[in-house]
Write a protein that holds these residues in place. Structure first.
Motif, PDB file in Angstrom:
ATOM      1  N   LYS A  64       0.907  -1.316  -0.050  1.00  0.00           N
ATOM      2  CA  LYS A  64       0.028  -0.021  -0.166  1.00  0.00           C
ATOM      3  C   LYS A  64       0.785   1.377   0.276  1.00  0.00           C
ATOM      4  O   LYS A  64       1.901   1.301   0.606  1.00  0.00           O
ATOM      5  N   LYS A  65       0.400   2.157  -0.693  1.00  0.00           N
ATOM      6  CA  LYS A  65       1.123   3.498  -0.649  1.00  0.00           C
ATOM      7  C   LYS A  65       0.992   4.202   0.687  1.00  0.00           C
ATOM      8  O   LYS A  65       0.005   4.054   1.308  1.00  0.00           O
ATOM      9  N   VAL A  66       2.118   4.855   1.208  1.00  0.00           N
ATOM     10  CA  VAL A  66       2.205   5.376   2.373  1.00  0.00           C
ATOM     11  C   VAL A  66       0.994   6.794   2.556  1.00  0.00           C
ATOM     12  O   VAL A  66       0.517   6.571   3.410  1.00  0.00           O
ATOM     13  N   SER A  67       0.959   7.367   1.304  1.00  0.00           N
ATOM     14  CA  SER A  67      -0.087   8.324   1.113  1.00  0.00           C
ATOM     15  C   SER A  67      -1.378   7.886   1.517  1.00  0.00           C
ATOM     16  O   SER A  67      -2.233   8.323   2.275  1.00  0.00           O
ATOM     17  N   ASP A  68      -1.651   6.594   0.914  1.00  0.00           N
ATOM     18  CA  ASP A  68      -3.019   6.296   0.908  1.00  0.00           C
ATOM     19  C   ASP A  68      -3.221   5.757   2.415  1.00  0.00           C
ATOM     20  O   ASP A  68      -4.314   5.739   3.138  1.00  0.00           O
ATOM     21  N   LEU A  69      -2.047   5.102   3.111  1.00  0.00           N
ATOM     22  CA  LEU A  69      -2.342   4.530   4.563  1.00  0.00           C
ATOM     23  C   LEU A  69      -2.644   5.728   5.393  1.00  0.00           C
ATOM     24  O   LEU A  69      -3.504   5.723   6.340  1.00  0.00           O
ATOM     25  N   LEU A  70      -2.056   6.880   5.237  1.00  0.00           N
ATOM     26  CA  LEU A  70      -2.322   8.000   5.964  1.00  0.00           C
ATOM     27  C   LEU A  70      -3.509   8.662   5.860  1.00  0.00           C
ATOM     28  O   LEU A  70      -4.083   9.209   6.894  1.00  0.00           O
ATOM     29  N   THR A  71      -3.849   8.656   4.565  1.00  0.00           N
ATOM     30  CA  THR A  71      -5.216   9.073   4.494  1.00  0.00           C
ATOM     31  C   THR A  71      -6.209   8.211   4.963  1.00  0.00           C
ATOM     32  O   THR A  71      -7.223   8.592   5.684  1.00  0.00           O
ATOM     33  N   ASP A  72      -6.245   6.750   4.921  1.00  0.00           N
ATOM     34  CA  ASP A  72      -7.066   6.111   5.571  1.00  0.00           C
ATOM     35  C   ASP A  72      -7.088   6.023   6.979  1.00  0.00           C
ATOM     36  O   ASP A  72      -8.101   5.929   7.861  1.00  0.00           O
ATOM     37  N   LEU A  73      -5.984   6.290   7.620  1.00  0.00           N
ATOM     38  CA  LEU A  73      -5.920   6.578   9.054  1.00  0.00           C
ATOM     39  C   LEU A  73      -6.493   8.089   9.844  1.00  0.00           C
ATOM     40  O   LEU A  73      -6.314   8.303  10.730  1.00  0.00           O
ATOM     41  N   ARG A  74      -6.773   8.898   8.688  1.00  0.00           N
ATOM     42  CA  ARG A  74      -7.264  10.212   8.906  1.00  0.00           C
ATOM     43  C   ARG A  74      -6.381  10.993   9.638  1.00  0.00           C
ATOM     44  O   ARG A  74      -6.904  11.662  10.418  1.00  0.00           O
ATOM     45  N   VAL A  75      -5.110  10.853   9.008  1.00  0.00           N
ATOM     46  CA  VAL A  75      -3.837  11.705   9.709  1.00  0.00           C
ATOM     47  C   VAL A  75      -4.133  13.124   8.992  1.00  0.00           C
ATOM     48  O   VAL A  75      -4.383  13.233   7.873  1.00  0.00           O
ATOM     49  N   PRO A  76      -4.162  14.160   9.990  1.00  0.00           N
ATOM     50  CA  PRO A  76      -4.558  15.570   9.471  1.00  0.00           C
ATOM     51  C   PRO A  76      -3.473  15.981   8.628  1.00  0.00           C
ATOM     52  O   PRO A  76      -2.306  15.381   8.527  1.00  0.00           O
ATOM     53  N   VAL A  77      -3.694  16.671   7.572  1.00  0.00           N
ATOM     54  CA  VAL A  77      -2.940  16.964   6.279  1.00  0.00           C
ATOM     55  C   VAL A  77      -1.801  17.627   6.921  1.00  0.00           C
ATOM     56  O   VAL A  77      -0.659  17.207   6.250  1.00  0.00           O
ATOM     57  N   ASP A  78      -1.809  18.580   7.968  1.00  0.00           N
ATOM     58  CA  ASP A  78      -0.475  19.046   8.277  1.00  0.00           C
ATOM     59  C   ASP A  78       0.415  18.273   8.911  1.00  0.00           C
ATOM     60  O   ASP A  78       1.617  18.525   8.887  1.00  0.00           O
ATOM     61  N   ARG A  79      -0.117  17.144   9.616  1.00  0.00           N
ATOM     62  CA  ARG A  79       0.845  16.246  10.273  1.00  0.00           C
ATOM     63  C   ARG A  79       1.279  15.213   9.207  1.00  0.00           C
ATOM     64  O   ARG A  79       2.506  14.632   9.015  1.00  0.00           O
ATOM     65  N   ARG A  80       0.214  14.827   8.188  1.00  0.00           N
ATOM     66  CA  ARG A  80       0.798  13.997   7.260  1.00  0.00           C
ATOM     67  C   ARG A  80       1.899  14.150   6.340  1.00  0.00           C
ATOM     68  O   ARG A  80       2.793  13.262   6.221  1.00  0.00           O
TER      69      ARG A  80
END
Length: 460
Positions: free
Chosen positions: A401-417
């Motif tokens: 899985k792409k890290v970008s998709d993982l962070l999105t799925d985990l609902r990590v705030p954009v500023d933290r992502r």
């Protein structure tokens, strides 16, 4: 004669048990080749460790080939680490980085093999050079005691580093090697006067021998030995008493109480400042000038602070507080991670610990801590910000899985992502720090050795 001299030194200092199984660091130079041969003749069960840093191109590969051939000749197992050190180090000392990588590799191999001692080829001339270098740096007592015949790799570890050749001179080593018909490799960097140690070896010590006699190195090494005896018998105990009376540690640093410091002589105040820097701001310089700057904070108004690349020290109402944090521009965004050496980055502190036993629960209760199969790791790991295209196999999943998709799925705030870190082994991601471990590195029922990875974010 040399073998017997080394045997007596080993017995005198209790370096090794008879027939003990140990790891020997062998670079291919005459010191390490002689060390290997002497330990072999003394009957120890040996495994060789060699690191190819790729610093000298074909010569580095030739060194590795030589050590491999030597091990085949002696029928001794060998473990080799290969990495492009120049590509991994941005700024700082290549020599210091090589030493960190080398010792981290030694520790990893020793743990995997169930070995409790690692032998290296430092000798009496190395000891004399160390004393002179530290003296010229303006070192205190701890710099003048030189290298210990035996010491733990890290505080509290059973694994110990031993130096069986510390009573033997370089001339004795080379003479014995020639008499035995041994072969070895020469590192041309050992003759470059660009390095201070080489300057002491090639210029200063020969000049001292010319004017003060041929046994200068022996006398300097003896001085270091006497100072070490004083240090061990008195200094260490007093240091710990003062430290316990004045310090309080916390998750991101610690605190020195002004009342306790004020009751001590100035020399002990400075020494506790250096101890605090060592423990709470890893990587910060530890010298008299900085200690004096920190002490001057006690004379300032509460709130006055001193900022370092590794963290911040400030004066509060009752003492000095140390915190591992720094301005973004002063801290790197990537670096090497190895056991026992905290890595301070812009966004936080990474730590790796090799555990002596399996934890009762593999759920640490916080996403900032994970447990991994240490036998699947190759130290040092590399920590960096994630980048587009990064992929991993998340824990519990079959595919990647792409890290970008993982962070999105985990609902990590954009500023933290955008500021999230990944811990990598080569190009493979081990851990998206604080979020998800990679499946290949999880602890399994058959896992023998476990490492704990921890990320402590630095708050703004």
């Amino acid at each position: 004669m040399l073998v017997e001299k080394v045997r007596r030194f080993i017995e005198l200092h209790g370096l090794l048990r008879p027939g003990e199984r140990l790891l020997v660091g062998v670079s291919g130079g005459v010191d390490s080749v002689v060390l290997l041969e002497v330990l072999r003749q003394l009957g120890y069960s040996l495994i060789v460790a060699h690191v190819n840093y790729k610093l000298r191109g074909a010569d580095s590969d030739a060194d590795e080939a030589f050590v491999r051939a030597l091990c085949r000749q002696y029928r001794i197992p060998i473990r080799v680490a290969r990495l492009n050190l120049k590509a991994k180090v941005r700024g700082g000392s290549i020599q210091a980085a090589a030493r960190r990588v080398r010792y981290a590799f030694f520790a990893r191999v020793a743990q995997r093999e169930g070995i409790e001692a690692v032998a290296v080829g430092h000798h009496q001339d190395d000891q004399a050079e160390t004393l002179l270098l530290n003296l010229l740096r303006g070192s205190g007592l701890e710099g003048l005691i030189g290298m210990a015949p035996v010491r733990p790799f890290e505080v509290g570890q059973k694994l110990r580093l031993v130096r069986p050749l510390l009573s033997v001179t370089r001339a004795e080593i080379e003479s014995w090697a020639r008499a035995k018909g041994l072969s070895w490799r020469e590192d041309v960097s050992n003759t470059s006067l660009n390095y201070r140690r080489v300057l002491v070896r090639q210029v200063v010590l020969p000049l001292l021998r010319q004017h003060f006699g041929p046994n200068v190195a022996e006398r300097l090494a003896h001085t270091a030995e006497l100072l070490r005896a004083y240090w061990q018998s008195t200094f260490v105990q007093v240091l710990m008493q003062h430290w316990l009376s004045a310090s309080e540690s916390d998750a991101v640093g610690g605190y020195l109480r002004q009342e306790a410091l004020a009751a001590m002589p100035r020399v002990w105040q400075q020494r506790l400042i250096l101890e605090a820097l060592k423990r709470w701001l890893p990587g910060a310089p530890r010298h008299r000038r900085l200690a004096w700057q920190v002490l001057r904070l006690l004379e300032a108004q509460p709130g006055r602070r001193l900022k370092l690349p590794q963290g911040t020290i400030w004066r509060d109402r009752k003492g000095l507080r140390f915190r591992r944090c720094a301005p973004a521009a002063s801290i790197s965004e990537e670096g090497m991670l190895e056991p026992g050496r905290p890595l301070v980055l812009e966004g936080g502190v990474f730590e790796a610990v090799l555990l002596s036993q399996k934890p009762a629960c593999l759920n640490a209760g916080t996403p900032q801590v994970v447990y991994v199969d240490a036998d699947r790791l190759q130290w040092p790991l590399w920590v960096r910000r994630w980048k587009p295209g990064d992929r991993l196999q998340p824990l519990g999943m079959q595919g990647h899985k792409k890290v970008s998709d993982l962070l999105t799925d985990l609902r990590v705030p954009v500023d933290r992502r955008a500021h999230s870190y990944v811990v990598c082994q080569g190009e493979e991601i081990v851990w998206v720090a604080g979020y998800r471990l990679a499946e290949p590195f999880r602890v399994r029922p058959e896992t023998v050795h476990i490492a704990q990875l921890q990320f402590t974010p630095i708050e703004d």
